[in-house]
Design a protein around this motif. Structure first.
Motif, PDB file in Angstrom:
ATOM      1  N   GLU A   1       0.817  -1.214   0.000  1.00  0.00           N
ATOM      2  CA  GLU A   1       0.000   0.000   0.000  1.00  0.00           C
ATOM      3  C   GLU A   1       0.855   1.269   0.000  1.00  0.00           C
ATOM      4  O   GLU A   1       0.438   2.317  -0.519  1.00  0.00           O
ATOM      5  CB  GLU A   1      -0.917   0.007   1.223  1.00  0.00           C
ATOM      6  CG  GLU A   1      -2.043  -1.013   1.145  1.00  0.00           C
ATOM      7  CD  GLU A   1      -2.843  -1.080   2.437  1.00  0.00           C
ATOM      8  OE1 GLU A   1      -2.371  -0.535   3.455  1.00  0.00           O
ATOM      9  OE2 GLU A   1      -3.937  -1.679   2.423  1.00  0.00           O
ATOM     10  N   SER A   2       2.057   1.169   0.570  1.00  0.00           N
ATOM     11  CA  SER A   2       2.913   2.360   0.677  1.00  0.00           C
ATOM     12  C   SER A   2       3.639   2.697  -0.617  1.00  0.00           C
ATOM     13  O   SER A   2       4.227   3.783  -0.736  1.00  0.00           O
ATOM     14  CB  SER A   2       3.950   2.150   1.785  1.00  0.00           C
ATOM     15  OG  SER A   2       4.940   1.196   1.382  1.00  0.00           O
ATOM     16  N   LEU A   3       3.617   1.815  -1.595  1.00  0.00           N
ATOM     17  CA  LEU A   3       4.351   2.049  -2.842  1.00  0.00           C
ATOM     18  C   LEU A   3       3.677   3.153  -3.664  1.00  0.00           C
ATOM     19  O   LEU A   3       2.448   3.265  -3.684  1.00  0.00           O
ATOM     20  CB  LEU A   3       4.423   0.765  -3.669  1.00  0.00           C
ATOM     21  CG  LEU A   3       5.242  -0.381  -3.072  1.00  0.00           C
ATOM     22  CD1 LEU A   3       5.087  -1.648  -3.915  1.00  0.00           C
ATOM     23  CD2 LEU A   3       6.721  -0.004  -2.953  1.00  0.00           C
ATOM     24  N   PRO A   4       4.479   3.942  -4.358  1.00  0.00           N
ATOM     25  CA  PRO A   4       3.889   4.971  -5.221  1.00  0.00           C
ATOM     26  C   PRO A   4       3.195   4.342  -6.429  1.00  0.00           C
ATOM     27  O   PRO A   4       3.539   3.239  -6.849  1.00  0.00           O
ATOM     28  CB  PRO A   4       5.101   5.804  -5.643  1.00  0.00           C
ATOM     29  CG  PRO A   4       6.262   4.873  -5.546  1.00  0.00           C
ATOM     30  CD  PRO A   4       5.964   3.971  -4.390  1.00  0.00           C
ATOM     31  N   ALA A   5       2.203   5.066  -6.955  1.00  0.00           N
ATOM     32  CA  ALA A   5       1.472   4.559  -8.118  1.00  0.00           C
ATOM     33  C   ALA A   5       2.417   4.341  -9.285  1.00  0.00           C
ATOM     34  O   ALA A   5       3.391   5.078  -9.478  1.00  0.00           O
ATOM     35  CB  ALA A   5       0.368   5.533  -8.494  1.00  0.00           C
ATOM     36  N   GLY A   6       2.121   3.298 -10.064  1.00  0.00           N
ATOM     37  CA  GLY A   6       2.956   3.007 -11.225  1.00  0.00           C
ATOM     38  C   GLY A   6       3.036   1.514 -11.491  1.00  0.00           C
ATOM     39  O   GLY A   6       2.381   0.697 -10.832  1.00  0.00           O
ATOM     40  N   ALA A   7       3.867   1.157 -12.455  1.00  0.00           N
ATOM     41  CA  ALA A   7       3.972  -0.241 -12.877  1.00  0.00           C
ATOM     42  C   ALA A   7       4.499  -1.142 -11.763  1.00  0.00           C
ATOM     43  O   ALA A   7       4.057  -2.292 -11.621  1.00  0.00           O
ATOM     44  CB  ALA A   7       4.870  -0.340 -14.105  1.00  0.00           C
ATOM     45  N   ILE A   8       5.446  -0.663 -10.964  1.00  0.00           N
ATOM     46  CA  ILE A   8       6.005  -1.481  -9.888  1.00  0.00           C
ATOM     47  C   ILE A   8       4.927  -1.789  -8.850  1.00  0.00           C
ATOM     48  O   ILE A   8       4.819  -2.924  -8.371  1.00  0.00           O
ATOM     49  CB  ILE A   8       7.204  -0.759  -9.223  1.00  0.00           C
ATOM     50  CG1 ILE A   8       8.313  -0.521 -10.255  1.00  0.00           C
ATOM     51  CG2 ILE A   8       7.728  -1.581  -8.052  1.00  0.00           C
ATOM     52  CD1 ILE A   8       8.863  -1.768 -10.890  1.00  0.00           C
ATOM     53  N   ARG A   9       4.135  -0.780  -8.503  1.00  0.00           N
ATOM     54  CA  ARG A   9       3.059  -0.995  -7.527  1.00  0.00           C
ATOM     55  C   ARG A   9       2.032  -1.979  -8.079  1.00  0.00           C
ATOM     56  O   ARG A   9       1.548  -2.850  -7.351  1.00  0.00           O
ATOM     57  CB  ARG A   9       2.384   0.330  -7.195  1.00  0.00           C
ATOM     58  CG  ARG A   9       1.364   0.234  -6.042  1.00  0.00           C
ATOM     59  CD  ARG A   9       0.839   1.621  -5.700  1.00  0.00           C
ATOM     60  NE  ARG A   9       0.119   1.616  -4.438  1.00  0.00           N
ATOM     61  CZ  ARG A   9      -1.200   1.360  -4.315  1.00  0.00           C
ATOM     62  NH1 ARG A   9      -1.911   1.081  -5.406  1.00  0.00           N
ATOM     63  NH2 ARG A   9      -1.768   1.377  -3.130  1.00  0.00           N
ATOM     64  N   ASP A  10       1.685  -1.853  -9.365  1.00  0.00           N
ATOM     65  CA  ASP A  10       0.727  -2.788  -9.957  1.00  0.00           C
ATOM     66  C   ASP A  10       1.248  -4.225  -9.907  1.00  0.00           C
ATOM     67  O   ASP A  10       0.496  -5.164  -9.632  1.00  0.00           O
ATOM     68  CB  ASP A  10       0.441  -2.385 -11.405  1.00  0.00           C
ATOM     69  CG  ASP A  10      -0.509  -1.212 -11.509  1.00  0.00           C
ATOM     70  OD1 ASP A  10      -1.018  -0.767 -10.454  1.00  0.00           O
ATOM     71  OD2 ASP A  10      -0.740  -0.726 -12.634  1.00  0.00           O
ATOM     72  N   THR A  11       2.537  -4.414 -10.186  1.00  0.00           N
ATOM     73  CA  THR A  11       3.134  -5.754 -10.100  1.00  0.00           C
ATOM     74  C   THR A  11       3.065  -6.277  -8.670  1.00  0.00           C
ATOM     75  O   THR A  11       2.751  -7.454  -8.438  1.00  0.00           O
ATOM     76  CB  THR A  11       4.599  -5.719 -10.575  1.00  0.00           C
ATOM     77  OG1 THR A  11       4.634  -5.307 -11.936  1.00  0.00           O
ATOM     78  CG2 THR A  11       5.244  -7.089 -10.448  1.00  0.00           C
ATOM     79  N   ALA A  12       3.364  -5.393  -7.720  1.00  0.00           N
ATOM     80  CA  ALA A  12       3.320  -5.795  -6.314  1.00  0.00           C
ATOM     81  C   ALA A  12       1.902  -6.163  -5.897  1.00  0.00           C
ATOM     82  O   ALA A  12       1.682  -7.166  -5.193  1.00  0.00           O
ATOM     83  CB  ALA A  12       3.857  -4.672  -5.435  1.00  0.00           C
ATOM     84  N   ILE A  13       0.918  -5.389  -6.316  1.00  0.00           N
ATOM     85  CA  ILE A  13      -0.480  -5.673  -5.969  1.00  0.00           C
ATOM     86  C   ILE A  13      -0.923  -7.014  -6.541  1.00  0.00           C
ATOM     87  O   ILE A  13      -1.543  -7.845  -5.859  1.00  0.00           O
ATOM     88  CB  ILE A  13      -1.403  -4.541  -6.456  1.00  0.00           C
ATOM     89  CG1 ILE A  13      -1.179  -3.284  -5.631  1.00  0.00           C
ATOM     90  CG2 ILE A  13      -2.871  -4.974  -6.387  1.00  0.00           C
ATOM     91  CD1 ILE A  13      -1.936  -2.065  -6.160  1.00  0.00           C
ATOM     92  N   ALA A  14      -0.608  -7.234  -7.809  1.00  0.00           N
ATOM     93  CA  ALA A  14      -0.999  -8.492  -8.447  1.00  0.00           C
ATOM     94  C   ALA A  14      -0.377  -9.697  -7.741  1.00  0.00           C
ATOM     95  O   ALA A  14      -1.030 -10.723  -7.506  1.00  0.00           O
ATOM     96  CB  ALA A  14      -0.600  -8.470  -9.915  1.00  0.00           C
ATOM     97  N   THR A  15       0.901  -9.580  -7.395  1.00  0.00           N
ATOM     98  CA  THR A  15       1.583 -10.666  -6.678  1.00  0.00           C
ATOM     99  C   THR A  15       0.967 -10.882  -5.300  1.00  0.00           C
ATOM    100  O   THR A  15       0.731 -12.014  -4.878  1.00  0.00           O
ATOM    101  CB  THR A  15       3.080 -10.352  -6.545  1.00  0.00           C
ATOM    102  OG1 THR A  15       3.641 -10.179  -7.836  1.00  0.00           O
ATOM    103  CG2 THR A  15       3.805 -11.483  -5.821  1.00  0.00           C
TER     104      THR A  15
END
Length: 443
Positions: free
Chosen positions: A356-370
């Motif tokens: 939840e603390s990650l900034p918006a973007g592709a890395i956060r989306d990858t983290a959410i999906a995982t």
């Protein structure tokens, strides 16, 4: 005047003694008779130890009769298996003979398998010789394997000689392979010499692979000195991976030199990746620094992801911080799914807060999906909220479906309440609200 003479004291004592002896003899005679009578009655009533009353079966046959009288097939098979597992050496031939009278093949196979396994424990050489003469079948293969393992654990030289004499076929290949692996646990030189004496072919190569798989973890340098002659393929690649990992644990710098000197580029990259992962198992900081020094490219990205994965199993918070601070975006994408999957499984609360603390973007989306793929089975309400923030519409809808499906299985009341205010697409909200009303999963 003639009077009566007085008896002397000696005569009196003599008479008294005779009377006493007579009385005692009579007393002991009565007691002996009584004891004899009791023994006679006891013998008639209580059979002697080991004696079997006429018309009764011995304990083996009686137990088997009770088992076969069990009306429930599953319980009968379970009892037959347990019966065979506790047979004595003398009872095993009886059990095998008894199976000939069984009406059902499943009963016959169950007791035979259990008896053969028991025989392999008690007298594996005898079991091997008996089973080896049986017709080919799955039962024979499994039973012979048990006998081979038991015999090799007791006398590997004789077991190896017997296995070599078997007729060519699957059973011989399996026996030689198992013996080679067991032998290599304690000695590599002898099994190598034995396998080298076999004719070229599949059996020989399979046995060599078994030796290598043990040897590489005991002495990776010596194992590679021999295995490097293998032709390119899965076996060679597998040995490179195992050699790299085992060598790195013992001597990271030596392993790096070895991997760097491999002539084939693909093998060099494969070896370096696994050397670094093995190094990270004991010193993730140093391994990470080395991985960062590699030239840019996909090999570097995979190596960095490997460090993150191994580090994440030791300290996921440190691995997460290192990934975000030190790695380039492409490497972060590869590393994220590797360390976060483990972290979300062992600590969904802390890992969820980090995502939840990650900034918006592709890395956060990858983290959410995982995170969703792992944590939704425990925290579907949290993963559903995270799924709503995915930027890709297709991915968002797909992950929401996964979360809502799991949520409905665990707590329909809280799901119903959440659906009332959740910013879902209208069609998706209507679908799940209707499903809650119907009480089953939507198609």
């Amino acid at each position: 005047m003639v009077g009566l003479s007085n008896p002397n004291k000696r005569d009196i004592r003599s008479a008294q003694l005779k009377l006493y002896i007579k009385y005692k003899l009579k007393y002991f005679s009565m007691r002996f008779t009584l004891v004899l009578l009791v023994i006679t009655l006891w013998v008639r009533v209580v059979p002697m130890a080991g004696a079997k009353p006429a018309g009764t079966k011995d304990s083996f046959a009686a137990k088997l009769d009770v088992i076969m009288a069990e009306p429930k097939p599953d319980e009968r098979l379970t009892e037959l298996n347990d019966f065979g597992a506790h047979l004595s050496a003398a009872e095993i031939p009886k059990a095998l003979a008894a199976t000939a009278g069984f009406k059902q093949w499943r009963e016959r196979a169950t007791l035979q398998q259990s008896a053969f396994n028991r025989w392999a424990e008690l007298a594996p050489a005898d079991a091997f010789n008996y089973i080896a003469a049986l017709p080919e079948s799955n039962l024979k293969a499994q039973s012979l394997r048990a006998a081979v393992i038991g015999w090799a654990s007791q006398d590997v030289d004789k077991a190896a000689a017997a296995a070599t004499r078997l007729s060519c076929g699957a059973d011989r290949t399996d026996a030689i392979n198992n013996i080679a692996g067991i032998w290599a646990q304690t000695n590599v030189t002898k099994p190598l010499a034995w396998v080298d004496s076999l004719p070229e072919g599949f059996t020989r190569q399979l046995a060599l692979n078994s030796i290598y798989s043990i040897w590489v973890h005991k002495d990776p340098m010596a194992c590679w000195a021999r295995a490097q002659k293998l032709p390119p393929g899965n076996t060679r690649n597998g040995l490179i991976i195992n050699t790299a990992f085992a060598w790195a644990v013992l001597d990271p710098s030596g392993a790096i030199k070895w991997a760097s000197a491999l002539p084939d580029k693909a093998e060099k990259e494969l070896a370096l990746q696994d050397v670094v992962e093995g190094w990270a198992d004991t010193n993730p900081v140093a391994a990470g620094e080395f991985a960062l020094s590699l030239p840019p490219g996909e090999a570097r990205e995979f190596t960095l992801a490997g460090v993150a994965a191994v580090w994440g199993m030791q300290n996921p918070e440190q691995a997460a911080a290192w990934t975000m601070e030190k790695l380039d975006p492409a490497s972060q994408q590869k590393a994220m799914s590797r360390f976060l999957r483990f972290w979300a499984g062992v600590d969904p609360q802390a890992s969820g807060q980090w995502v939840e603390s990650l900034p918006a973007g592709a890395i956060r989306d990858t983290a959410i999906a995982t995170y969703i793929d792992t944590a939704c089975y425990w925290r579907p309400e949290r993963t559903a909220a995270l799924a709503l923030s995915l930027t890709d519409e297709v991915a968002r809808r797909q992950k929401l479906e996964i979360c809502l499906d799991q949520w409905m299985k665990l707590d329909t009341a809280s799901l119903a309440q959440w659906l009332q205010t959740a910013p879902l697409p209208v069609d998706l909200k209507d679908k799940w609200q209707a499903q809650l009303t119907a009480g089953s999963k939507p198609n």
